[in-house]
Design a protein around this motif. Structure first.
Motif, PDB file in Angstrom:
ATOM      1  N   GLN A  34       0.839  -1.197   0.000  1.00 15.17           N
ATOM      2  CA  GLN A  34       0.000   0.000   0.000  1.00 15.17           C
ATOM      3  C   GLN A  34       0.880   1.255   0.000  1.00 15.17           C
ATOM      4  O   GLN A  34       2.006   1.197   0.504  1.00 15.17           O
ATOM      5  CB  GLN A  34      -0.914  -0.015   1.224  1.00 15.17           C
ATOM      6  N   PRO A  35       0.450   2.354  -0.573  1.00 17.12           N
ATOM      7  CA  PRO A  35      -0.911   2.695  -1.006  1.00 17.12           C
ATOM      8  C   PRO A  35      -1.246   2.343  -2.452  1.00 17.12           C
ATOM      9  O   PRO A  35      -2.223   2.852  -2.998  1.00 17.12           O
ATOM     10  CB  PRO A  35      -0.948   4.209  -0.809  1.00 17.12           C
ATOM     11  N   TRP A  36      -0.446   1.515  -3.126  1.00 17.95           N
ATOM     12  CA  TRP A  36      -0.768   0.998  -4.454  1.00 17.95           C
ATOM     13  C   TRP A  36      -0.865   2.079  -5.523  1.00 17.95           C
ATOM     14  O   TRP A  36      -1.601   1.939  -6.501  1.00 17.95           O
ATOM     15  CB  TRP A  36      -2.068   0.166  -4.403  1.00 17.95           C
ATOM     16  N   ALA A  37      -0.141   3.124  -5.339  1.00 18.03           N
ATOM     17  CA  ALA A  37      -0.047   4.163  -6.363  1.00 18.03           C
ATOM     18  C   ALA A  37       1.218   4.985  -6.080  1.00 18.03           C
ATOM     19  O   ALA A  37       1.460   5.331  -4.913  1.00 18.03           O
ATOM     20  CB  ALA A  37      -1.283   5.075  -6.340  1.00 18.03           C
ATOM     21  N   PRO A  38       1.990   5.255  -7.132  1.00 15.78           N
ATOM     22  CA  PRO A  38       1.859   4.753  -8.503  1.00 15.78           C
ATOM     23  C   PRO A  38       2.305   3.302  -8.600  1.00 15.78           C
ATOM     24  O   PRO A  38       2.992   2.801  -7.715  1.00 15.78           O
ATOM     25  CB  PRO A  38       2.785   5.661  -9.305  1.00 15.78           C
ATOM     26  N   ILE A  39       1.894   2.628  -9.682  1.00 16.68           N
ATOM     27  CA  ILE A  39       2.216   1.214  -9.891  1.00 16.68           C
ATOM     28  C   ILE A  39       3.174   1.102 -11.077  1.00 16.68           C
ATOM     29  O   ILE A  39       2.935   1.708 -12.123  1.00 16.68           O
ATOM     30  CB  ILE A  39       0.944   0.403 -10.185  1.00 16.68           C
ATOM     31  N   PRO A  40       4.239   0.317 -10.941  1.00 16.17           N
ATOM     32  CA  PRO A  40       5.127   0.107 -12.101  1.00 16.17           C
ATOM     33  C   PRO A  40       4.457  -0.744 -13.171  1.00 16.17           C
ATOM     34  O   PRO A  40       3.436  -1.389 -12.913  1.00 16.17           O
ATOM     35  CB  PRO A  40       6.335  -0.598 -11.491  1.00 16.17           C
ATOM     36  N   LYS A  41       5.023  -0.747 -14.350  1.00 14.61           N
ATOM     37  CA  LYS A  41       4.543  -1.579 -15.445  1.00 14.61           C
ATOM     38  C   LYS A  41       5.695  -2.425 -15.972  1.00 14.61           C
ATOM     39  O   LYS A  41       6.856  -2.071 -15.810  1.00 14.61           O
ATOM     40  CB  LYS A  41       3.958  -0.715 -16.563  1.00 14.61           C
ATOM     41  N   MET A  42       5.345  -3.531 -16.583  1.00 17.59           N
ATOM     42  CA  MET A  42       6.365  -4.402 -17.152  1.00 17.59           C
ATOM     43  C   MET A  42       7.046  -3.717 -18.337  1.00 17.59           C
ATOM     44  O   MET A  42       6.389  -3.044 -19.144  1.00 17.59           O
ATOM     45  CB  MET A  42       5.737  -5.719 -17.612  1.00 17.59           C
ATOM     46  N   VAL A  43       8.355  -3.874 -18.404  1.00 12.48           N
ATOM     47  CA  VAL A  43       9.138  -3.379 -19.530  1.00 12.48           C
ATOM     48  C   VAL A  43       9.944  -4.563 -20.081  1.00 12.48           C
ATOM     49  O   VAL A  43      10.080  -5.591 -19.396  1.00 12.48           O
ATOM     50  CB  VAL A  43      10.085  -2.236 -19.105  1.00 12.48           C
ATOM     51  N   PRO A  44      10.473  -4.475 -21.274  1.00 13.90           N
ATOM     52  CA  PRO A  44      11.303  -5.575 -21.784  1.00 13.90           C
ATOM     53  C   PRO A  44      12.442  -5.877 -20.817  1.00 13.90           C
ATOM     54  O   PRO A  44      13.117  -4.975 -20.323  1.00 13.90           O
ATOM     55  CB  PRO A  44      11.815  -5.030 -23.125  1.00 13.90           C
ATOM     56  N   TRP A  45      12.656  -7.152 -20.543  1.00 11.25           N
ATOM     57  CA  TRP A  45      13.642  -7.553 -19.536  1.00 11.25           C
ATOM     58  C   TRP A  45      15.047  -7.075 -19.878  1.00 11.25           C
ATOM     59  O   TRP A  45      15.829  -6.758 -18.973  1.00 11.25           O
ATOM     60  CB  TRP A  45      13.624  -9.075 -19.375  1.00 11.25           C
ATOM     61  N   ASP A  46      15.356  -7.005 -21.164  1.00 13.90           N
ATOM     62  CA  ASP A  46      16.703  -6.592 -21.537  1.00 13.90           C
ATOM     63  C   ASP A  46      16.884  -5.080 -21.529  1.00 13.90           C
ATOM     64  O   ASP A  46      17.949  -4.571 -21.885  1.00 13.90           O
ATOM     65  CB  ASP A  46      17.077  -7.150 -22.911  1.00 13.90           C
TER      66      ASP A  46
END
Length: 607
Positions: free
Chosen positions: A462-474
């Motif tokens: 928590q507080p669950w914002a902001p949330i990261p996003k998946m990016v290319p692993w390399d």
């Protein structure tokens, strides 16, 4: 000094200036022996001056003075009534809660009427302070029930305020946190002062009108007894109440139970079914395996079953189950009932690893100081495993490393992250997992041993914002790739005051963490990899709702079908999503069941 300036002059009733009979210290005005000296006693007393001005104002504005007096008295009465009726849970705060007859008010009025002035005022002040203390404890109960699913323990929970402050700093910044702390301290002091003054004012009112006060108290007492005996209600609530007395009794029980629990738990912690098991007889069926235990922060049953969050989370779990199956991995999942709720993640971690029910800070300290076998230490004790921990949430010394039996621990400052924090989380889970791969998993132990790894993922905190996003692993690099993602995300305040936002963003954070972990496994897992991952606790009530269960999902994933056959008797659900009716165990049962399933032989250590 001349006579004009060495003697004080006073204005008589006729407006003419008159010489005083004596100077302030009592010396006759015509005495040549003691000239006037300016002292504190010669100055007007502010208290008397204020009272004099107040009397003059009341005399000049009798109507306004009467209205002000009545208003202040009513506010004092309202404050006392609210304090007496204050519940300890947010969902019980209703207007009807505060329009009942408190037994404490009836008894207090009867005592005040009978006392002379000085004892009455002293009792009023003490009662006001005590009522303020109970009010603060009730408010703390509200907060703890909302965020941790339990009441505040006056013996054990003071240490949690430091964690709360750190959480606020990460969520709203240092300046805002300092301002909030100062505001809270001032508010608490104000509550103590106002309730003490209110009790004094109301006691004085009773003393000025003893006949009317006595009649009113008798009537209120009769109504209270009648209502209590007959169970009379108003707006669905009992008309007669003794909320404060019950709250005081409850606090006393908590303190007593905490003291008794400490002694009893010390004895329990000394008993261990595998405490004397030789290393050669621990987890023989996992020798040579790449063993990984992972906790996903706040991954609770609500994520899988709540109507707002479940559609997205369930779809992710199903999709990742299929992706893992395509890569040759299979999974089984069930439920564990966590020893904690909403926070205090370390209680969930230690409960799982110790096989003991560690539901409070005192129990945690007791176990950390003991030699009770942890599940991670069991692997180390075999002599066939190196043990390593990856803890992106650890930002200071962590002496618990010794009890866990970890040879090496990577904390938040040892993973090379140079990107932005995501509120409390120091780095995205995907980055943590890639660092685990680069620094640990891709490197075989030099001594030919296998490895047991212990990971704590934090992006769903928590507080669950902001949330990261998946990016290319390399493209992860040093983490700076997340700068634009963090800036584009919602601010922390987005979820702090809105339950719908909390649910939505919490669900997204779980989807992110599960995706990051299972993509890592799909990308880097081998035929020997065995992954156990679970939640440490349910999210707080803003996301899980009031009265949610304490259950969390747990999954075991492996390529070797023979390993999953060893847990077939558990009757867990195939895949990453446990069925609603899948078995539910206490979290403390997991260690012994796991050790037994994989061939460990019990050799009890008794108290």
């Amino acid at each position: 000094m001349s006579q004009d300036t060495s003697t004080r002059q006073e204005t008589g009733t006729d407006g003419e200036t008159e010489a005083p009979d004596s100077i302030p210290d009592g010396t006759p005005a015509d005495s040549p022996k003691r000239p006037f000296t300016l002292t504190l006693r010669s100055l007007p007393r502010p208290r008397f001056a204020v009272r004099a001005r107040a009397r003059r104002w009341r005399a000049a504005h009798p109507g306004a003075a009467q209205a002000l007096s009545v208003t202040v008295t009513l506010l004092a009465a309202a404050l006392v009534v609210v304090a007496l009726g204050m519940p300890n849970s947010v969902d019980r705060v209703h207007t009807s809660t505060f329009v009942r007859i408190p037994a404490e008010a009836v008894i207090g009025a009867a005592v005040m009427i009978a006392l002379p002035r000085r004892p009455r005022v002293a009792l009023a002040v003490v009662s006001g302070v005590a009522l303020a203390a109970m009010t603060v404890l009730n408010v703390l109960d509200m907060g703890f029930n909302q965020y941790l699913g339990r009441g505040f323990n006056a013996v054990l929970d003071w240490s949690l305020f430091g964690d709360a402050e750190s959480y606020l700093v990460d969520s709203i910044g240092h300046t805002a946190t300092v301002a909030a702390v100062i505001a809270v301290i001032l508010l608490v002091l104000l509550i103590f002062v106002l309730l003490a003054l209110s009790m004094v004012r109301l006691s004085n009112l009773l003393a000025r009108h003893p006949v009317l006060a006595t009649r009113g108290t008798l009537i209120a007492g009769v109504v209270w007894i009648t209502s209590s005996s007959l169970g009379l209600q108003m707006f669905g609530m009992p008309l007669a109440t003794d909320t404060t007395a019950n709250a005081l009794k409850d606090q006393a029980h908590r303190i007593s139970n905490a003291i008794k629990d400490e002694a009893a738990f010390r004895k329990v912690a000394k008993v261990d079914a595998f405490g004397n098991t030789p290393g050669s007889q621990l987890v023989p069926d996992l020798r040579g395996k790449d063993m990984i235990f992972t906790f996903i922060e706040s991954y609770g049953r609500s994520a899988v079953e709540d109507p707002i969050m479940a559609p997205g989370v369930d779809a992710t779990l199903d999709a990742r189950t299929k992706a893992l199956a395509k890569a040759g991995f299979h999974a089984k999942s069930g439920w564990l009932t966590s020893a904690t709720y909403g926070g205090s993640s370390w209680l969930g971690h230690s409960t799982t690893m110790s096989g003991l029910w560690i539901s409070n800070q005192q129990r945690y300290r007791t176990v950390m100081a003991s030699d009770h076998l942890s599940l991670t230490d069991a692997f180390k004790k075999t002599g066939g495993f190196d043990t390593v921990g990856v803890m992106p949430g650890v930002q200071k010394g962590w002496p618990e490393q010794k009890w866990y039996g970890l040879d090496k621990v990577y904390n938040a400052f040892q993973l090379g992250y140079q990107g932005p924090k995501f509120s409390w989380s120091t780095m995205p889970d995907q980055y943590t997992l890639q660092q685990f791969q680069d620094r640990v998993h891709s490197r075989k132990p030099a001594d030919g041993k296998s490895r047991m790894s212990f990971l704590i993922l934090t992006s769903s905190h928590q507080p669950w914002a902001p949330i990261p996003k998946m990016v290319p692993w390399d493209q992860l690099g040093n983490g700076s790739v997340f700068d634009s993602i963090e800036k584009a995300g919602h601010p922390s305040s987005y979820t702090l005051t809105d339950d719908t936002h909390s649910k939505q963003e919490y669900g997204k954070s779980i989807q992110y963490s599960v995706t990051a972990l299972t993509e890592w496994l799909e990308r880097y897992g081998t035929k020997d990899t065995v992954l156990v991952f679970l939640g440490d606790h349910q999210p707080n009530a803003h996301a899980s709702g009031n009265h949610a269960s304490r259950d969390v999902p747990v999954s075991i994933v492996a390529k070797d079908p023979k390993l999953l056959d060893k847990v077939a008797s558990w009757n867990w659900t195939d895949g990453l999503r446990p069925a609603h009716n899948a078995p539910v165990w206490k979290m403390s049962a997991f260690r012994d069941r796991f050790l037994t399933a994989f061939g460990s032989t019990p050799h009890p250590k008794k108290n």
